[in-house]
Motif scaffolding. Structure first.
Motif, PDB file in Angstrom:
ATOM      1  N   THR A   5       0.821  -1.208   0.000  1.00 32.67           N
ATOM      2  CA  THR A   5       0.000   0.000   0.000  1.00 32.67           C
ATOM      3  C   THR A   5       0.856   1.260   0.000  1.00 32.67           C
ATOM      4  O   THR A   5       0.366   2.332  -0.264  1.00 32.67           O
ATOM      5  CB  THR A   5      -0.909   0.045   1.240  1.00 32.67           C
ATOM      6  OG1 THR A   5      -0.088  -0.040   2.402  1.00 32.67           O
ATOM      7  CG2 THR A   5      -1.913  -1.092   1.218  1.00 32.67           C
ATOM      8  N   GLU A  13       0.687  10.109   8.244  1.00 32.32           N
ATOM      9  CA  GLU A  13      -0.319  10.835   9.018  1.00 32.32           C
ATOM     10  C   GLU A  13       0.235  11.614  10.212  1.00 32.32           C
ATOM     11  O   GLU A  13      -0.392  12.556  10.678  1.00 32.32           O
ATOM     12  CB  GLU A  13      -1.431   9.893   9.471  1.00 32.32           C
ATOM     13  CG  GLU A  13      -0.962   8.771  10.371  1.00 32.32           C
ATOM     14  CD  GLU A  13      -2.043   7.749  10.638  1.00 32.32           C
ATOM     15  OE1 GLU A  13      -3.038   8.110  11.281  1.00 32.32           O
ATOM     16  OE2 GLU A  13      -1.870   6.596  10.202  1.00 32.32           O
ATOM     17  N   SER A  56       2.549   4.722  11.953  1.00 35.35           N
ATOM     18  CA  SER A  56       1.117   4.570  12.242  1.00 35.35           C
ATOM     19  C   SER A  56       0.888   3.254  12.978  1.00 35.35           C
ATOM     20  O   SER A  56       1.651   2.291  12.825  1.00 35.35           O
ATOM     21  CB  SER A  56       0.292   4.613  10.950  1.00 35.35           C
ATOM     22  OG  SER A  56       0.432   3.406  10.239  1.00 35.35           O
ATOM     23  N   GLU A  57      -0.165   3.225  13.748  1.00 34.61           N
ATOM     24  CA  GLU A  57      -0.497   2.027  14.505  1.00 34.61           C
ATOM     25  C   GLU A  57      -0.761   0.851  13.567  1.00 34.61           C
ATOM     26  O   GLU A  57      -0.347  -0.277  13.842  1.00 34.61           O
ATOM     27  CB  GLU A  57      -1.728   2.269  15.394  1.00 34.61           C
ATOM     28  CG  GLU A  57      -1.501   3.255  16.510  1.00 34.61           C
ATOM     29  CD  GLU A  57      -1.779   4.706  16.125  1.00 34.61           C
ATOM     30  OE1 GLU A  57      -1.943   4.997  14.910  1.00 34.61           O
ATOM     31  OE2 GLU A  57      -1.812   5.553  17.027  1.00 34.61           O
ATOM     32  N   GLU A  58      -1.449   1.124  12.462  1.00 35.56           N
ATOM     33  CA  GLU A  58      -1.778   0.052  11.510  1.00 35.56           C
ATOM     34  C   GLU A  58      -0.530  -0.523  10.850  1.00 35.56           C
ATOM     35  O   GLU A  58      -0.395  -1.735  10.708  1.00 35.56           O
ATOM     36  CB  GLU A  58      -2.760   0.560  10.450  1.00 35.56           C
ATOM     37  CG  GLU A  58      -4.153   0.824  10.985  1.00 35.56           C
ATOM     38  CD  GLU A  58      -4.796  -0.414  11.596  1.00 35.56           C
ATOM     39  OE1 GLU A  58      -4.654  -1.523  11.045  1.00 35.56           O
ATOM     40  OE2 GLU A  58      -5.443  -0.272  12.652  1.00 35.56           O
ATOM     41  N   ARG A  59       0.399   0.353  10.444  1.00 36.60           N
ATOM     42  CA  ARG A  59       1.641  -0.116   9.821  1.00 36.60           C
ATOM     43  C   ARG A  59       2.455  -0.935  10.831  1.00 36.60           C
ATOM     44  O   ARG A  59       2.972  -2.003  10.511  1.00 36.60           O
ATOM     45  CB  ARG A  59       2.453   1.081   9.310  1.00 36.60           C
ATOM     46  CG  ARG A  59       3.831   0.749   8.811  1.00 36.60           C
ATOM     47  CD  ARG A  59       3.801   0.165   7.439  1.00 36.60           C
ATOM     48  NE  ARG A  59       5.172  -0.045   6.970  1.00 36.60           N
ATOM     49  CZ  ARG A  59       5.558  -1.105   6.317  1.00 36.60           C
ATOM     50  NH1 ARG A  59       4.693  -2.037   5.974  1.00 36.60           N
ATOM     51  NH2 ARG A  59       6.800  -1.250   5.944  1.00 36.60           N
ATOM     52  N   LEU A  61       1.332  -2.586  13.372  1.00 33.16           N
ATOM     53  CA  LEU A  61       0.645  -3.856  13.594  1.00 33.16           C
ATOM     54  C   LEU A  61       0.940  -4.842  12.466  1.00 33.16           C
ATOM     55  O   LEU A  61       1.248  -6.008  12.727  1.00 33.16           O
ATOM     56  CB  LEU A  61      -0.863  -3.638  13.724  1.00 33.16           C
ATOM     57  CG  LEU A  61      -1.709  -4.894  13.915  1.00 33.16           C
ATOM     58  CD1 LEU A  61      -1.317  -5.629  15.197  1.00 33.16           C
ATOM     59  CD2 LEU A  61      -3.183  -4.533  13.925  1.00 33.16           C
ATOM     60  N   ARG A  62       0.879  -4.371  11.230  1.00 34.51           N
ATOM     61  CA  ARG A  62       1.166  -5.265  10.089  1.00 34.51           C
ATOM     62  C   ARG A  62       2.587  -5.806  10.154  1.00 34.51           C
ATOM     63  O   ARG A  62       2.818  -7.003   9.976  1.00 34.51           O
ATOM     64  CB  ARG A  62       0.945  -4.528   8.761  1.00 34.51           C
ATOM     65  CG  ARG A  62      -0.496  -4.395   8.350  1.00 34.51           C
ATOM     66  CD  ARG A  62      -0.650  -3.985   6.884  1.00 34.51           C
ATOM     67  NE  ARG A  62       0.105  -2.792   6.544  1.00 34.51           N
ATOM     68  CZ  ARG A  62      -0.336  -1.537   6.662  1.00 34.51           C
ATOM     69  NH1 ARG A  62      -1.537  -1.299   7.163  1.00 34.51           N
ATOM     70  NH2 ARG A  62       0.413  -0.518   6.297  1.00 34.51           N
ATOM     71  N   SER A  65       3.176  -8.056  13.383  1.00 36.86           N
ATOM     72  CA  SER A  65       2.463  -9.316  13.185  1.00 36.86           C
ATOM     73  C   SER A  65       3.228 -10.224  12.230  1.00 36.86           C
ATOM     74  O   SER A  65       3.378 -11.420  12.482  1.00 36.86           O
ATOM     75  CB  SER A  65       1.066  -9.030  12.645  1.00 36.86           C
ATOM     76  OG  SER A  65       0.377 -10.219  12.398  1.00 36.86           O
ATOM     77  N   ARG A 104      -2.968  -6.399  18.684  1.00 38.72           N
ATOM     78  CA  ARG A 104      -3.384  -5.052  18.254  1.00 38.72           C
ATOM     79  C   ARG A 104      -3.333  -4.069  19.429  1.00 38.72           C
ATOM     80  O   ARG A 104      -2.768  -2.986  19.314  1.00 38.72           O
ATOM     81  CB  ARG A 104      -4.786  -5.083  17.667  1.00 38.72           C
ATOM     82  CG  ARG A 104      -5.356  -3.696  17.340  1.00 38.72           C
ATOM     83  CD  ARG A 104      -6.751  -3.766  16.764  1.00 38.72           C
ATOM     84  NE  ARG A 104      -6.785  -4.444  15.482  1.00 38.72           N
ATOM     85  CZ  ARG A 104      -6.575  -3.835  14.315  1.00 38.72           C
ATOM     86  NH1 ARG A 104      -6.335  -2.551  14.278  1.00 38.72           N
ATOM     87  NH2 ARG A 104      -6.614  -4.520  13.191  1.00 38.72           N
ATOM     88  N   TYR A 108      -0.763  -0.895  19.688  1.00 35.96           N
ATOM     89  CA  TYR A 108      -1.293   0.466  19.825  1.00 35.96           C
ATOM     90  C   TYR A 108      -0.757   1.128  21.093  1.00 35.96           C
ATOM     91  O   TYR A 108      -0.406   2.307  21.079  1.00 35.96           O
ATOM     92  CB  TYR A 108      -2.817   0.448  19.835  1.00 35.96           C
ATOM     93  CG  TYR A 108      -3.427   0.436  18.455  1.00 35.96           C
ATOM     94  CD1 TYR A 108      -4.389   1.362  18.092  1.00 35.96           C
ATOM     95  CD2 TYR A 108      -3.049  -0.514  17.512  1.00 35.96           C
ATOM     96  CE1 TYR A 108      -4.964   1.341  16.831  1.00 35.96           C
ATOM     97  CE2 TYR A 108      -3.607  -0.543  16.255  1.00 35.96           C
ATOM     98  CZ  TYR A 108      -4.569   0.390  15.904  1.00 35.96           C
ATOM     99  OH  TYR A 108      -5.113   0.381  14.655  1.00 35.96           O
TER     100      TYR A 108
END
Length: 152
Positions: A5, A13, A56-59, A61-62, A65, A104, A108
């Protein structure tokens, strides 16, 4: 071929927040370090604690993980690797105290806490600091112009 992505023009962000935090730390170090050149002060600043992990939290986490299933690719930037390894290490420590927390929730929590450093190269930090100083000067000039035009 796996599609990612991230693109060369991806928006980060937390860019403005990170830039302000870096400039604040740089200015503080600059005031304390008499006689050092700018690059030495930048090198000191990037090794100071940051307000948070600037990812970012999402990045995070990916990446964290995926680190449980396979090692990080060797082609990435060593500072990014170090940052994600630190996030994973802290997540594993949290799991000892809060085993019921999901990955998650742990990621975070960790990402939004103070980071031990900025995980930026001195060259990247130099560019960020120069741009941020220029932006601050422009904001001051705009406020001054508005004030002068309002006064006349």
């Amino acid at each position: 071929m796996r599609k990612t992505t991230k693109t060369p023009r991806s928006a980060f962000e937390y860019r403005d927040e990170r830039n302000r935090n870096l400039l604040e730390v740089f200015n503080r170090e600059f005031e304390l370090c008499d006689g050092l050149n700018v690059m030495e002060v930048i090198d000191m600043a990037i090794h100071q604690p940051a307000q948070r992990f600037w990812v970012s939290e999402e990045r995070a986490l990916r990446v964290v993980s995926s680190m449980y299933h396979r090692p990080l690719p060797t082609g990435g930037h060593p500072l990014k690797r170090e940052m994600f390894e630190e996030i994973k290490r802290r997540c594993e420590r949290l799991k000892e105290y809060y085993p019921e927390w999901s990955l998650r929730r742990r990621v975070y929590y960790v990402v939004n806490r103070e980071a031990p450093r900025f995980y930026l190269s001195a060259a990247a930090a130099h560019v960020i600091i120069c741009k941020e100083k220029k932006r601050c000067k422009q904001e001051i000039m705009q406020r001054l112009r508005r004030w002068v035009s309002a006064a006349s």
